[in-house]
Design an enzyme around this catalytic site. Structure first.
Site, PDB file in Angstrom:
ATOM      1  N   ASP A  70       0.867  -1.170   0.000  1.00  0.00           N
ATOM      2  CA  ASP A  70       0.000   0.000   0.000  1.00  0.00           C
ATOM      3  C   ASP A  70       0.916   1.236   0.000  1.00  0.00           C
ATOM      4  OD1 ASP A  70      -2.410   1.599   0.414  1.00  0.00           O
ATOM      5  OD2 ASP A  70      -1.683   1.835   2.463  1.00  0.00           O
ATOM      6  N   ASP A  84      -0.188   5.255   0.764  1.00  0.00           N
ATOM      7  CA  ASP A  84      -0.472   6.237   1.811  1.00  0.00           C
ATOM      8  C   ASP A  84      -0.730   5.539   3.147  1.00  0.00           C
ATOM      9  OD1 ASP A  84      -0.533   8.636   0.082  1.00  0.00           O
ATOM     10  OD2 ASP A  84      -2.279   7.663  -0.806  1.00  0.00           O
ATOM     11  N   ASP A 104      -1.925  -0.877   6.023  1.00  0.00           N
ATOM     12  CA  ASP A 104      -2.158  -0.226   7.311  1.00  0.00           C
ATOM     13  C   ASP A 104      -3.621  -0.143   7.717  1.00  0.00           C
ATOM     14  OD1 ASP A 104      -2.569   1.728   5.145  1.00  0.00           O
ATOM     15  OD2 ASP A 104      -2.853   3.168   6.759  1.00  0.00           O
TER      16      ASP A 104
END
Length: 215
Positions: A9, A11, A168
């Protein structure tokens, strides 16, 4: 685990861009004569793509403006703010160099519009580590659907079970579980309401430099 490739991922995992995304949202709200919101509030909205982000911002402001009418304004501000102040999280360069030295191919799988990813990676000096980029508009589906990760695995030439997702959020976790891809979650990103301790993940780490111990 027999990991032969990694899918990251962007951001909240490699890059802290919340302040820039918040500024793009707030410039859009300014143009609509709506009140600004805090960076912490916008941070809690990040991860499900730009249309969902703007939808949430409009709902928060109790605006009835049509989304399709607002999106061009937001995208202009998003592009203008893209390189305003993004920063890599600690250990990112070191870890990417180590993984590349081990011959592990890597891809980015993000819900950010694909056209905005290469300029950001170039600006931060990490573009050369990634063989492929799957953005939020690369396919008809985006995370948490399985298709973006399945597409990443196909491009990397590996079965999903032999790729490791690093993310995240619940969006990343849902996509990885749907694709049958193991996932490592980081604590420092934008988890929103995800209970990291109860997540079905290989590991939850505090620093990306702990990733090598998971492979």
């Amino acid at each position: 685990m027999g990991i032969a490739a990694l899918v990251f991922d962007l951001d909240g995992t490699l890059v802290d861009s919340a302040d820039d995304i918040a500024e793009a949202v707030n410039r859009t709200l300014d143009d609509l004569s709506l009140p600004r919101v805090s960076e912490a509030t916008v941070r809690s909205w990040i991860g499900e793509g730009v249309r969902r982000l703007v939808t949430t911002a409009l709902a928060h402001a109790r605006s009835t403006r049509p989304l399709d009418e607002v999106m061009p304004t937001f995208m202009r501000h998003y592009r203008d703010c893209l390189l305003r102040s993004p920063r890599l999280y600690g250990g990112v360069v070191e870890v990417l160099q180590q993984l590349q030295a081990r011959g592990l191919p890597m891809a980015i799988c993000t819900n950010k519009p694909s056209a905005l990813v290469p300029p950001l990676l170039d600006h931060l000096g990490i573009a050369g580590h990634f063989a492929y980029i799957i953005g939020g508009d690369t396919l008809p589906q985006r995370k948490p659907a399985a298709e973006p990760l399945l597409h990443a695995a196909q491009l990397l030439g590996q079965a999903p079970a032999h790729c490791l997702m690093v993310g995240d959020s619940a969006t990343d976790l849902g996509a990885a579980n749907a694709a049958g891809m193991p996932i490592v979650l980081v604590r420092y990103g934008y988890p929103r309401d995800l209970d990291l301790e109860a997540a079905d993940a290989v590991a939850v780490i505090d620093d990306l430099r702990q990733l090598s111990a998971c492979i």
